[in-house]
Design an enzyme around this catalytic site. Structure first.
Site, short mmCIF file in Angstrom:
data_model
loop_
_atom_site.label_atom_id
_atom_site.label_comp_id
_atom_site.label_asym_id
_atom_site.label_seq_id
_atom_site.Cartn_x
_atom_site.Cartn_y
_atom_site.Cartn_z
N ASP A 1 0.84 -1.20 0.00
CA ASP A 1 0.00 0.00 0.00
C ASP A 1 0.88 1.26 0.00
OD1 ASP A 1 -2.52 1.60 0.81
OD2 ASP A 1 -1.16 1.98 2.48
N GLU B 1 -2.40 -5.13 -3.43
CA GLU B 1 -1.41 -4.35 -2.67
C GLU B 1 -0.30 -5.27 -2.14
OE1 GLU B 1 -3.75 -0.52 -0.89
OE2 GLU B 1 -4.09 -2.42 0.12
#
Lengths: 242, 242
Positions: B64, B132
């Site tokens: 992320d 992610e």
């Protein structure tokens, strides 16, 4: 002002700034004016008589993201056995608005920030924002590796005690209860589910604000689940920023 | 199972996985099991009979942050004349939960995600989260440059139309008004200050929720200031996530 004196003035300003930057980041910048831009609060641009045409906000956008990634990588490798909840909490503590404002002052950035604000309007966040913008400038001026090295060697290692942060009281539950009292909102906790058995038993807690579920947390004890839910609540309502 | 057949099974699993990963990321991974970990939803770990001991959540935390930094850098350089409000908005659109879920499906990650959930509990966000985590795995397996190149060449260039995103209707004001109606909360806009003169004139708008000021925006027109305040409100209350 003659053309020669304009150049002379620009040259002197450039030199003084380059030295200031060198003292803070550890190297002479390739592009001094990029670093100058990182110091310019928008109040110095809005001003009629200002010579500055662009504030540090674009660099702040970039630096914020780079800092987030470098700190994430650092914590990920430093704590191979900790879960993402722990990593997220540690990162929040390091990059909180309050922490960045303090770091900015520690490296002396507050001394050279360029702003046109009266004392009343001046908040510490202009230093934290300039700090992020400085990271953006280092990244553009010297690349990823140098930027990473600045963050690790000149910021995290000298100024951030991970041990202290780990042990820092982060009672999110009491923090949001206080917040709700201050804001006159109704806040309650509830255990909404229990799943699994034995060592796989998990509790899910939820925080309700004015009767509405707004944040959840799942853990092996009710207390921990509530803390996670309260931490998520803090993130949602930006209660960790100051 | 004999030791030989355990090894054989592990070898076959490894091979099949390596091929799947190669099809998605464009190279054979150095550490296949790191990529496997990026696919493991926590439901597959909580399960009693599961062979998996760690979910993809740590990798998701890392990925992320890396994705955020790469997209920030990309937009910063792509739009040298746009302000940070524009950059922030564009990034939010690219990395929104909804967008990541879609990207994950486009590259075929949904086909190989490992989860133990019934249909009802399965939400698209497990694909976005795995996406992610995959970024985190690429970053650890091949380093910054390769990860950046994956994001640019295999994700942003083929699947993200910046032009379309730029023109996409982002009427934040109407979005939060709708939200407030649904949630039965009282929402109002107010112009709280006007500063400067002529081309330096700025309006500051504020959004009030149940009578409390919660988000602000400053721009050269009242309408724009309200949109910025409404956008900040969306961020604060995570209304852009889905």
């Amino acid at each position: 002002m003659s053309i020669i004196s304009i150049f002379r003035f620009r040259f002197l300003r450039r030199n003084k700034l380059a030295k200031n930057i060198k003292n803070i980041v550890g190297f002479y910048p390739n592009d001094v004016f990029l670093f100058e831009k990182s110091l310019i609060h928008k109040s110095a641009v809005y001003d009629h008589s200002s010579k500055y045409t662009e504030s540090n906000e674009r660099l702040e956008f970039l630096g914020d993201a780079i800092l987030g990634a470098v700190v994430a990588d650092y914590l990920f490798k430093k704590y191979p056995l900790k879960d993402e909840g722990f990593l997220t909490k540690m990162r929040s503590k390091i990059v909180s608005r309050h922490s960045l404002n303090e770091l900015s002052k520690k490296i002396g950035l507050d001394e050279i920030v360029i702003a046109r604000l009266d004392k009343k309007s001046k908040t510490d966040s202009i230093y934290g924002n300039a700090f992020e913008a400085l990271i953006g400038a280092i990244y553009l001026d010297r690349g990823t590796k140098a930027c990473e090295s600045f963050i690790l060697k000149r910021i995290l290692q000298p100024y951030i005690s991970l041990e202290k942060l780990e042990n820092e009281e982060t009672n999110f539950k009491s923090r949001i209860i206080e917040w709700a009292q201050k804001e006159k909102r109704e806040l309650t906790f509830e255990i909404v589910s229990e799943t699994g058995e034995g060592r796989n038993k998990f509790f899910e807690a939820c925080v309700k604000l004015d009767g509405e579920e707004v944040a959840w947390g799942k853990e092996k004890s009710k207390k921990k689940a509530e803390q996670i839910a309260a931490n998520k609540f803090c993130q949602k309502f930006k209660l960790l920023d100051e």
